[in-house]
Write a protein that holds these residues in place. Structure first.
Motif, PDB file in Angstrom:
ATOM      1  N   ASP A 193     -16.639  -0.038   5.721  1.00  0.00           N
ATOM      2  CA  ASP A 193     -16.627  -1.144   4.759  1.00  0.00           C
ATOM      3  C   ASP A 193     -16.297  -0.665   3.351  1.00  0.00           C
ATOM      4  O   ASP A 193     -15.543  -1.306   2.635  1.00  0.00           O
ATOM      5  N   GLN A 194     -16.855   0.488   2.978  1.00  0.00           N
ATOM      6  CA  GLN A 194     -16.530   1.036   1.648  1.00  0.00           C
ATOM      7  C   GLN A 194     -15.056   1.417   1.548  1.00  0.00           C
ATOM      8  O   GLN A 194     -14.434   1.236   0.509  1.00  0.00           O
ATOM      9  N   LEU A 195     -14.513   1.965   2.639  1.00  0.00           N
ATOM     10  CA  LEU A 195     -13.097   2.338   2.619  1.00  0.00           C
ATOM     11  C   LEU A 195     -12.234   1.116   2.323  1.00  0.00           C
ATOM     12  O   LEU A 195     -11.286   1.181   1.538  1.00  0.00           O
ATOM     13  N   LEU A 196     -12.574  -0.011   2.945  1.00  0.00           N
ATOM     14  CA  LEU A 196     -11.772  -1.222   2.768  1.00  0.00           C
ATOM     15  C   LEU A 196     -12.074  -1.905   1.439  1.00  0.00           C
ATOM     16  O   LEU A 196     -11.167  -2.292   0.717  1.00  0.00           O
ATOM     17  N   ASP A 197     -13.377  -2.015   1.089  1.00  0.00           N
ATOM     18  CA  ASP A 197     -13.753  -2.809  -0.086  1.00  0.00           C
ATOM     19  C   ASP A 197     -13.706  -2.019  -1.392  1.00  0.00           C
ATOM     20  O   ASP A 197     -13.205  -2.505  -2.390  1.00  0.00           O
ATOM     21  N   ASP A 254      -5.812  -0.457   2.824  1.00  0.00           N
ATOM     22  CA  ASP A 254      -5.331  -1.715   3.402  1.00  0.00           C
ATOM     23  C   ASP A 254      -5.664  -1.821   4.888  1.00  0.00           C
ATOM     24  O   ASP A 254      -5.755  -2.914   5.429  1.00  0.00           O
ATOM     25  N   ALA A 255      -5.785  -0.678   5.537  1.00  0.00           N
ATOM     26  CA  ALA A 255      -6.160  -0.676   6.954  1.00  0.00           C
ATOM     27  C   ALA A 255      -6.827   0.654   7.279  1.00  0.00           C
ATOM     28  O   ALA A 255      -6.662   1.638   6.558  1.00  0.00           O
ATOM     29  N   ILE A 284      -3.543   3.712   3.904  1.00  0.00           N
ATOM     30  CA  ILE A 284      -4.211   3.719   5.208  1.00  0.00           C
ATOM     31  C   ILE A 284      -5.231   4.856   5.245  1.00  0.00           C
ATOM     32  O   ILE A 284      -4.919   5.984   4.861  1.00  0.00           O
ATOM     33  N   ALA A 285      -6.421   4.531   5.740  1.00  0.00           N
ATOM     34  CA  ALA A 285      -7.428   5.571   5.972  1.00  0.00           C
ATOM     35  C   ALA A 285      -7.446   5.892   7.457  1.00  0.00           C
ATOM     36  O   ALA A 285      -7.595   4.991   8.283  1.00  0.00           O
ATOM     37  N   VAL A 286      -7.257   7.157   7.778  1.00  0.00           N
ATOM     38  CA  VAL A 286      -7.321   7.596   9.170  1.00  0.00           C
ATOM     39  C   VAL A 286      -8.585   8.427   9.317  1.00  0.00           C
ATOM     40  O   VAL A 286      -8.775   9.405   8.584  1.00  0.00           O
TER      41      VAL A 286
END
Lengths: 461, 280
Positions: free
Chosen positions: A220-224, A229-230, A142-144
């Protein structure tokens, strides 16, 4: 009868002394004082305080344990509901929340719930009692974004149940508004704030400072690319508002955000630090919220003669009651029913005075507060070197403008459902970035709610 | 902590530093800047990005010793670290969004004054990579203060050096050089991009307005966070208040209120000298 005991006043640094330093104003309760104050709680059958706490802390439950001298038990109860009790005990507007509905407050003074919360959180910290048990790692990342109250809480809750959490902070220091906004004399950074960050690290969360999401990396970079995952967005409301009146760009006019960031984040009040700060011989602070009180009291401590101007009356001041009392004790002048219309310059383009009009209260506006009505021909000038605008803040568009499919409302707040889900799958948000400037406890509550929603979402995917 | 991979003294009191900052190197574009804090007690200082290497993860900064804080950065040795660097901040240059036709249809003239050569360099390089070769005026007080002339040459059509004292290249200010190019040498330009001291950008903008040439300037306002939070960098552009950090740093030079911008730059100068407002 328990309720015959008067409310125990927490000891404070003397006003004359404290205006010469940035040390914390309130010393908090000793154990005996806390137990005495706790004994005032009636332990109501239908405790209204719980309902009026944004995170529904079992208030009578922990207070009963304090009264019984079972401090560890009390701390454990609080920890079930709040990850930042030492912060909230200090900065929550208790008079409009838990303490506002305390039955004792009807005839006497309410139980000092905030001071007791602070006591038990400080006691737990000083006795190295923590509640850092965590589930085994579940391998999901998870990115916060943002390390303020919302982000810290969301990160903490997710790390606790086994998620691999990385917190991204734009500034060089963690804590968000706890670091750059709230002054040292109200919230000590090295003890209270740093401890919360340490706990987060102990539970396994990683913290990356100096990363501005929307610039250094995008959602978008964090996810792709970074394979999170979230994502949880807790970036607060950091953009200062100005009045758009003549003279607002003169030298000596600044936002409270600038003034407080220099003082709090950059420690400009301390001569060992390089960042300059200017409070003038006289300063006028425009606004009536906590930020206005913080700016006024900071300017005072830097040697300025400070006046707060506010367009409504003292009754409508949105600041915490305690801050207003402290500000008055310290010698801040209050000019109520006063609204600036222009800032006047000297021959070199610096502030010379602020021109104001007098107001009276009219009909209630959409917020339910009586709106100020200008009295004709009431203009007058207040001489000053510095004007600090504390008019509120709005969310930073850096993320909303660089993230595909993220809906915002007309106030630039990210739109979420009741669980913190944004218009984009896998992206959640909470705190001031969704509501506009509010309180630490509401942000904390939103971070907690989003953590639950993220867990649910990832278990469905 | 971020390592200074290499450090070079490129002119008197001017240093070039390659900082290891992979995330910034990866996302940086011409026109953007970073904020650096050298040590625990240091200020946050905005610095333009001079170059970036995505593969090596390096961001190149050029710093001139001017005040106490820039002196401290320049005292850090190769191999040592700075506490913090963050970015890339601000918006990239407008032309990076231009189509190939748009780029090819325009003749660009860059005017770099003093340290302004550093932020001009990545823009000229970017255009050259996109098959557009601009002209560049590089101005300096004196010959040995001139930087980036040789680095710029491979990417520019023409580089015109100018010095105030005439010790190197054209004798005169960059505005004199500009007039010479337009009037005497009959050069035609569609867009001017001027980066340098605020006072230089003011006078370039005045001159180009006379010739009706679109002019972009890059402002170096005072700022603290660089993300839109403090508002210290606010500037009046065409009667509207803009924040240099998030709305800029590049603006239409004909709309900027330079006199106000110049005045706002000295906001903390006097107080620095007056031993500051310090409480403890």
């Amino acid at each position: 009868m328990a309720n015959k005991i008067p409310r125990v006043h927490a000891r404070e640094q003397d006003a004359k002394k404290r205006i010469t330093n940035f040390d914390e104003v309130c010393y908090g309760y000793s154990a005996d004082e806390a137990m005495l104050e706790a004994s005032r709680c009636l332990n109501c059958k239908n405790p209204r305080c719980i309902n009026d706490c944004p995170v529904n802390i079992d208030i009578p439950g922990f207070i009963l344990q304090i009264a019984k001298n079972s401090f560890a038990k009390a701390a454990e109860i609080v920890a079930q509901y709040s990850s930042l009790p030492a912060v909230c005990g200090r900065v929550c507007p208790q008079e409009t929340q838990c303490e506002g509905s305390c039955i004792l407050g009807v005839k006497n003074e309410p139980v000092a719930i905030g001071k007791l919360e602070r006591f038990i959180a400080d006691w737990a910290r000083e006795n190295n009692l923590n509640f850092l048990d965590k589930s085994p790692c579940n391998g999901k990342r998870i990115a916060v974004i943002g390390s303020g109250p919302a982000g810290l809480t969301c990160a903490y809750d997710l790390a606790k149940i086994g998620y691999e959490v990385t917190v991204f902070e734009a500034l060089h220091e963690t804590g968000g508004v706890l670091a750059y906004g709230i002054p040292e004399f109200r919230l000590p950074k090295k003890t209270v704030v740093a401890h919360e960050i340490e706990n987060l690290k102990k539970i396994g969360a990683q913290i990356e400072t100096n990363i501005i999401i929307g610039r250094t990396l995008t959602v978008d970079q964090l996810l792709d690319e970074e394979k999170f995952d979230a994502v949880f967005i807790g970036t607060g409301a950091g953009l200062p508002k100005f009045m758009n009146i003549k003279g607002e760009n003169l030298n000596g006019v600044m936002s409270a955000n600038e003034f407080l960031t220099r003082a709090n984040l950059m420690k400009a009040f301390d001569r060992n630090y390089d960042t300059p700060i200017y409070a003038g011989k006289k300063a006028v602070v425009v606004g009536g919220g906590n930020v206005a009180m913080d700016a006024a009291r900071t300017a005072l401590r830097l040697g300025s003669d400070v006046t707060v101007v506010y367009r409504r009356t003292e009754v409508e001041l949105p600041a915490r009651r305690e801050e207003v009392i402290h500000a008055k004790e310290e010698g801040i002048n209050f000019n109520m029913l006063t609204n600036p219309v222009e800032i006047i310059e000297d021959e070199k383009g610096w502030v010379k005075a602020i021109r104001c009009v007098r107001c009276k209260l009219g009909e209630p506006d959409s917020s339910g507060r009586r709106s100020p009505v200008v009295i004709p021909d009431s203009e007058f000038d207040i001489e000053t070197d510095v004007v600090i605008m504390a008019l509120g803040t709005s969310p930073n568009p850096l993320i909303s403008s660089t993230t595909k499919g993220l809906q915002i409302n007309k106030h630039k707040c990210i739109m979420v459902d009741d669980h913190g889900q944004t218009s984009r799958a896998g992206v959640f948000a909470g705190g001031d970035v969704t509501t506009g400037a509010a309180t630490v406890i509401l942000a904390m509550g939103a971070g907690r709610k989003a953590a639950k929603a993220i867990d649910k979402y990832l278990n469905q995917v | 902590m971020y390592k200074i991979e290499t450090k070079k003294n490129i002119a008197e009191n001017i240093f070039r530093m390659d900082v290891v900052a992979p995330y910034i190197a990866k996302s940086a574009l011409p026109g953007q800047f970073v904020i650096v804090r050298t040590h625990e007690h240091g200020e946050r200082i905005p610095l333009t990005i001079c170059d970036f290497d995505k593969n090596k993860g390096i961001v190149t900064l050029v710093i001139q010793v001017l005040g106490a804080s820039s002196k401290k950065i320049c005292e850090i040795n190769q191999g040592e670290c700075i506490s913090d660097i963050t970015g890339p901040l601000g918006n990239p240059s407008e032309f990076i969004n231009f189509s190939d036709e748009q780029l090819n249809s325009k003749k660009f003239l860059f005017i770099a004054g003093g340290l302004g050569s550093a932020p001009v360099y990545p823009q000229v390089k970017w255009l050259s990579i996109h098959n557009v070769k601009p002209d560049v005026i590089i101005g300096a007080k004196t010959g040995n203060m001139m930087i980036f002339e040789n680095e710029m040459k491979p990417f520019a059509e023409n580089v015109f050096p100018a010095t105030d004292d005439g010790s190197y290249g054209f004798k005169g200010l960059v505005t004199d050089m500009l007039e010479d190019l337009i009037i005497n040498q009959k050069k035609k330009y569609d867009e001017i991009i001027a980066i340098g001291p605020m006072i230089m950008m003011k006078f370039v903008s005045l001159a180009t307005k006379k010739h009706g040439l679109k002019t972009t300037v890059s402002l170096n306002s005072i700022m603290v966070d660089g993300t839109g939070m403090c508002g210290a960098c606010r500037v009046n552009v065409g009667g509207k208040i803009k924040f240099t950090c998030v709305d800029g740093p590049e603006f239409d030079g004909h709309l900027v209120d330079f006199d106000e911008a110049l005045r706002r730059q000295i906001m903390y100068k006097n107080h620095e000298q007056q031993a500051n407002c310090k409480c403890m």
